[in-house]
Design a protein around this motif. Structure first.
Motif, PDB file in Angstrom:
ATOM      1  N   LEU A 176       0.768  -1.173   0.001  1.00 41.29           N
ATOM      2  CA  LEU A 176       0.053  -0.038  -0.115  1.00 41.29           C
ATOM      3  C   LEU A 176       0.879   1.076   0.120  1.00 41.29           C
ATOM      4  O   LEU A 176       0.450   2.195  -0.633  1.00 41.29           O
ATOM      5  N   ALA A 177       1.908   1.194   0.744  1.00 46.62           N
ATOM      6  CA  ALA A 177       2.962   2.299   0.810  1.00 46.62           C
ATOM      7  C   ALA A 177       3.376   2.748  -0.553  1.00 46.62           C
ATOM      8  O   ALA A 177       3.489   3.701  -1.213  1.00 46.62           O
ATOM      9  N   GLN A 230       0.998   4.454  -2.438  1.00 46.60           N
ATOM     10  CA  GLN A 230       0.861   5.515  -2.184  1.00 46.60           C
ATOM     11  C   GLN A 230       2.137   6.580  -2.727  1.00 46.60           C
ATOM     12  O   GLN A 230       1.691   7.899  -3.222  1.00 46.60           O
ATOM     13  N   ARG A 231       3.150   6.069  -2.777  1.00 43.66           N
ATOM     14  CA  ARG A 231       4.313   6.886  -3.432  1.00 43.66           C
ATOM     15  C   ARG A 231       4.009   6.951  -5.005  1.00 43.66           C
ATOM     16  O   ARG A 231       4.501   8.212  -5.565  1.00 43.66           O
ATOM     17  N   ILE A 268       1.169   7.410  -6.513  1.00 42.68           N
ATOM     18  CA  ILE A 268       0.124   8.347  -6.595  1.00 42.68           C
ATOM     19  C   ILE A 268       0.971   9.667  -6.336  1.00 42.68           C
ATOM     20  O   ILE A 268       0.634  10.751  -7.182  1.00 42.68           O
ATOM     21  N   ARG A 269       1.633   9.696  -5.383  1.00 41.99           N
ATOM     22  CA  ARG A 269       2.203  10.847  -5.090  1.00 41.99           C
ATOM     23  C   ARG A 269       3.181  11.578  -6.046  1.00 41.99           C
ATOM     24  O   ARG A 269       3.176  12.995  -6.199  1.00 41.99           O
TER      25      ARG A 269
END
Length: 311
Positions: free
Chosen positions: A261-262, A265-266, A268-269
Motif C-alpha cells: 500500500l505504501a 501511495q508513493r 500516486i504522490r
C-alpha cells in the motif's frame, strides 16, 4: 435415494452456519436425525419454531448418541463447547467444527478429547454477512470448499471417520480438501481475514472523516464501498475471535499489505502512472482467474444477487 451418511448429527450453535447445516442435511438426506443445541434460550426457541430439528435443553442431551458432533460456535468458545461435549459423546463418534482458524480449533478440540472419539477440525469457506437461525439456507455449501484438518493421535478407525465426514460434506454440495492446520490459517489470513479487517477499517474511516457527512457516505456509496459495508456487517464476535486466534498469520499478511500500500501511495504522490497500470492490470487478471475457477460470478452486478459469499 442413498442411505444417510450419519444416523444422527448434533449441531452445537444455531447461527447462520449451524442452521444451514441443519437445512442442508435434511434437504439432501445426509443425516437421518438432526439434533440442535444453542446456549441461548432465545435461539433455541427460534430454531424450534423454524423446524430445524430436535432442539434440546442441554449440550449433553444433544451430543449423546450422535455419530457426528459439529461445533458451530465462535473460535473463542470452542474449548468450552468441546469440553462440555466430549464426556457425553459415544465412543467412535466424530467431533468437528466450522471455525475459520484451524490451529486454535485443533488445540481446543484435542485438549478436550479423551481418546475415544475422532477429532477432525473443519472449515466451510462459505457464508454471508447475516447471522442467526433464520439466516441459514440449504444451498449455502453448494460448490463451496470445505477444508478438513485432521489431527494426529485419534482413535482407531481414523481413516474411516475422515472418509465419512468427507462424504457428509460432499452430500451437502461442498468440495472437500484436506490441509495442514497451519497452512489453512496462512491461506485464510490473506484470502479472508485480511479482507475483512480492511473492510471493517475502511467503513469506520469513512464514517470518521470530518470532511464528509455520514449521510453523504450512505447516499453516494459507490459499488466498491457498498461491498465493503456488506463484509463489515459480519458477526463482530466471530471476527474478534478470528483475529485474536490467528494473529500471527494476519499480522504477517498485514505487514506485507502495508508495504504494498505504501508503494501505491508513493506512485500516486509522484505521478507514476506506469506503476499504477502494472499493479491494476495484475489485479485484474487475478479477478478473471477467480471467475474462471467458478468462485464468483462475472455478472455486472458482481454477484450481488447471489446470497453465498466466502467468509
Amino acid at each position: 435415494m442413498t442411505d444417510p451418511v450419519f444416523s444422527r448429527i448434533a449441531i452445537i450453535g444455531v447461527g447462520l452456519i449451524g442452521s444451514s447445516i441443519a437445512r442442508a442435511a435434511r434437504e439432501y438426506a445426509a443425516a437421518r436425525e438432526i439434533v440442535l443445541y444453542d446456549a441461548s434460550p432465545d435461539v433455541r426457541a427460534r430454531a424450534e419454531a423454524l423446524g430445524l430439528g430436535v432442539v434440546t435443553e442441554s449440550l449433553e442431551a444433544a451430543v449423546g448418541g450422535a455419530d457426528c458432533v459439529i461445533l458451530c460456535v465462535p473460535v473463542g468458545a470452542l474449548g468450552a463447547a468441546a469440553a462440555g461435549a466430549v464426556p457425553a459423546m459415544k465412543p467412535g463418534a466424530i467431533l468437528t467444527d466450522v471455525g475459520s482458524v484451524k490451529g486454535e480449533a485443533a488445540r481446543a478440540l484435542e485438549l478436550a478429547a479423551d481418546g475415544r472419539i475422532h477429532v477432525i477440525p473443519g472449515h466451510p469457506i462459505a457464508g454471508t454477512e447475516q447471522s442467526g437461525p433464520e439466516a441459514g439456507f440449504a444451498t449455502l455449501f453448494c460448490g463451496a470448499w470445505h477444508i478438513l484438518t485432521p489431527v494426529s493421535g485419534t482413535a482407531p478407525g481414523a481413516d474411516e471417520a475422515l472418509a465419512q465426514l468427507t462424504a457428509f460434506w460432499v452430500a451437502l454440495g461442498a468440495k472437500v480438501e484436506t490441509m495442514d492446520a497451519a497452512r489453512h490459517d496462512r491461506v485464510l489470513a490473506i484470502t479472508s481475514h485480511l479482507p475483512h479487517l480492511i473492510a471493517f477499517n475502511i467503513v469506520a474511516t469513512a464514517f470518521d472523516m470530518e470532511t464528509v457527512e455520514q449521510g453523504e457516505v450512505v447516499k453516494y456509496s459507490a459499488g466498491g464501498f457498498r461491498d465493503f459495508t456488506r463484509i463489515a456487517a459480519s458477526d463482530p464476535v466471530m471476527w474478534r475471535d478470528v483475529f485474536l486466534n490467528n494473529r500471527e498469520a494476519v499480522l504477517e499478511c498485514l505487514g506485507r499489505f502495508s508495504e504494498d500500500l505504501a508503494a501505491l501511495q508513493r506512485a500516486i504522490r509522484w505521478g507514476d502512472g506506469d506503476m499504477l497500470m502494472r499493479e491494476f492490470t495484475r489485479a485484474r487478471t487475478i479477478r478473471k482467474a477467480i471467475i474462471d475457477a467458478g468462485q464468483d460470478s462475472g455478472a455486472v452486478n458482481f454477484g450481488r444477487n447471489v446470497p453465498k459469499t466466502q467468509d
